[in-house]
Design a protein around this motif. Structure first.
Motif: not given
Length: 298
Positions: A5-11, A15-18, A52-57
């Motif tokens: 959730a923290s990673k997604v929040q940061s992304l 970028d609002a389009e993320m 990829i950088e954030k580790g989501i993928l």
């Protein structure tokens, strides 16, 4: 899951389009591993790289990428706090009375130029304030007026200015600036371009914030200009006083010593104006503290 959730929040903040990009990746990943070719029609290379950088993928044995924690990503996307704050409602909160006060304030400014406007206003106010000069010296009357104008100015700002809307405007600008700084630090030119466009749109939206700030000012001016015109008439700012029977005793000012009320203390700014503004600023600060009134957004 909290880490996801923290990673997604940061992304999403960057970028609002993320948010839409994540939803598309999740939908595509439901069918198996996902590769750049599967999502290149909807995602930019910068967005793909950030996932990829954030580790989501995460790498899927060379066959593509898998979403590391799909349930955590879905739950995070359902969080309303992820949404970038929309511009506050641009519709003006001004009523017809506010607009009437604005017209009246502008009309009263003519009193500084024309006797036909200044003298009737001063005469009307002199019926109320004239007796004060029989009881108090002029400097004390100015202090009373500064206290009175400071009180209603504070109350008008507190009641007519929507601090929640003001806070939204400021929060939105701060959010954009933070996202721009982060994008610049990581060298993301695509994100910088999008954020620059949002920043230009936000600057146009700031007209609404200006309207909110100016709304109490028209009422303050409507009530304060007659007071100023009365003092103007008493001291004779540009010529003979309107009420020559009123005797004004010179006042002792720091550094300047004993001076007349029409003496230029700060360049062309005369003593009575300086004294009024000093008293007004001091009383206003004291009143705000004493009444615990907030006139700025938090």
């Amino acid at each position: 899951m909290a880490r996801t959730a923290s990673k997604v929040q940061s992304l999403v903040k960057e970028d609002a389009e993320m948010e839409e990009a994540l939803e598309y990746v999740l939908e595509t990943a439901d069918e198996g591993s996902v590769s750049w070719g599967d999502v290149s029609d909807e995602l930019t290379s910068g967005q793909w790289g950030r996932l990829i950088e954030k580790g989501i993928l995460v790498d899927s044995d060379g066959e593509g990428f898998d979403v590391d924690d799909p349930d955590g990503v879905r739950e995070a996307l359902e969080d309303d706090d992820l949404e970038f704050p929309d511009p506050p409602d641009a519709d003006s909160s001004w009523t017809k009375w506010d607009k009437g006060a604005a017209v009246g304030s502008v009309a009263m400014f003519a009193g500084y130029m024309f006797d036909s406007v200044r003298e009737p206003l001063a005469d009307a106010l002199n019926l109320l304030l004239g007796p004060l000069l029989d009881l108090l010296p002029f400097f004390a009357v100015v202090m009373v007026l500064a206290l009175f104008t400071g009180l209603y100015s504070t109350l008008l700002q507190s009641n007519l200015m929507d601090m929640e809307v003001m806070g939204k405007y400021q929060g939105r600008m701060k959010e954009i600036q933070e996202r721009r700084k982060e994008a610049k630090e990581r060298g993301d030119d695509e994100a910088l371009e999008r954020i620059q466009e949002e920043q230009m749109e936000a600057m146009a939206d700031n007209l609404g914030m200006f309207k909110e700030q100016f709304r109490p000012m028209v009422w303050i001016m409507l009530l304060t200009i007659p007071v100023f015109l009365w003092m103007y008439a008493v001291v004779g700012f540009r010529g003979a006083p309107l009420y020559p029977e009123i005797e004004l005793v010179p006042v002792v000012m720091p550094i300047a010593g004993e001076v007349d009320w029409t003496h230029g203390l700060l360049g062309p700014i005369q003593v009575w104006i300086v004294w009024y503004f000093v008293c007004s600023m001091c009383f206003t600060q004291v009143l705000r503290k004493a009444l615990n009134i907030q006139t700025t957004p938090t």
